[in-house]
Design a protein around this motif. Structure first.
Motif, PDB file in Angstrom:
ATOM      1  N   ILE A  36       8.139  29.035 -74.156  1.00  0.00           N
ATOM      2  CA  ILE A  36       7.431  28.059 -73.326  1.00  0.00           C
ATOM      3  C   ILE A  36       6.589  28.724 -72.247  1.00  0.00           C
ATOM      4  N   TRP A  37       6.953  29.960 -71.847  1.00  0.00           N
ATOM      5  CA  TRP A  37       6.221  30.634 -70.768  1.00  0.00           C
ATOM      6  C   TRP A  37       4.783  30.932 -71.156  1.00  0.00           C
ATOM      7  N   SER A  38       4.524  31.125 -72.428  1.00  0.00           N
ATOM      8  CA  SER A  38       3.163  31.453 -72.869  1.00  0.00           C
ATOM      9  C   SER A  38       2.262  30.220 -72.925  1.00  0.00           C
ATOM     10  N   ASN A  39       2.847  29.028 -72.730  1.00  0.00           N
ATOM     11  CA  ASN A  39       2.071  27.787 -72.863  1.00  0.00           C
ATOM     12  C   ASN A  39       1.749  27.117 -71.534  1.00  0.00           C
ATOM     13  N   ILE A  40       2.165  27.721 -70.415  1.00  0.00           N
ATOM     14  CA  ILE A  40       1.944  27.059 -69.126  1.00  0.00           C
ATOM     15  C   ILE A  40       1.018  27.888 -68.239  1.00  0.00           C
TER      16      ILE A  40
END
Length: 216
Positions: free
Chosen positions: A133-137
């Protein structure tokens, strides 16, 4: 005879006048009573609604359980804020929440990223910071990593937390000055109710062998 007849007619006219006045008074009283009944009903409904909203506002809210961060030896770029509803809180829709964090000179304001949240088990032994999820925010968005959710209310595009739920707010803090000895403050503000408070000072130094640090 004419005098008596005149007096009788005068009494009849007086009686009719009194009757008209009496009927007018009854009509006025009926209208006034109707207005009072309608007004009291409206005020009762407004008072009930206001009382319910006030109770919801006071009793509901979020609590920050802890704050974890991952650094790159100079700055904390990933921040995970663990939150849960307050005791007795109504269900809270996190898609309407706003996260505000400040380093004293720069203020980060993030809203929910509508991409589906990921689920991380507390017993899988993995790191929360290795989640995709960190790569999408971006810096203006936050993601949700579900830690504990018995009824599955968080695992949707409209995440709702209720009693017993624990989630981590995934925040991209690259743009903030979160180097050593930095004072950080902020809130996780839900749609209604008390906000979760963020307040900590970063460690005095960042060790190469320990990328993840507890901040609060």
């Amino acid at each position: 005879m004419k005098i008596l007849e005149f007096l009788k007619n005068k009494k009849g006219a007086s009686g009719i006048g009194t009757l008209i006045v009496f009927i007018a008074m009854v009509l006025v009283a009926a209208v006034a009573a109707s207005v009072l009944i309608n007004t009291s009903g409206f005020l009762q409904q407004k008072a009930s609604t206001t009382g319910k909203q006030s109770t919801e506002q006071v009793a509901s809210g979020l609590q920050v359980l802890e704050v974890m961060g991952m650094h790159n030896t100079t700055n904390i770029n990933k921040t995970a804020i663990y939150i849960s509803p307050n005791a007795g809180s109504a269900p809270i829709d996190l898609s309407q929440a706003v996260v505000m964090v400040s380093d004293g000179s720069t203020k980060l304001v993030a809203k929910y990223n509508s991409s589906s949240p990921d689920h991380v088990s507390l017993t899988d032994g993995g790191s929360i910071f290795n989640n995709n999820i960190w790569s999408n925010i971006s810096e203006t968005e936050f993601g949700i990593i579900v830690i504990q959710d018995a009824d599955g209310s968080c695992k949707s595009t409209t995440p709702v937390i209720n009693k017993g739920d624990i989630v981590a707010i995934a925040l991209n803090t690259t743009g903030l000055n979160m180097g050593p000895r930095s004072d950080i403050s902020g809130t996780v503000q839900p749609e209604f109710g008390a906000p979760g408070v963020i307040s900590f000072t970063t460690p005095a130094t960042y060790l190469n062998n320990s990328k993840v640090v507890q901040l609060q």
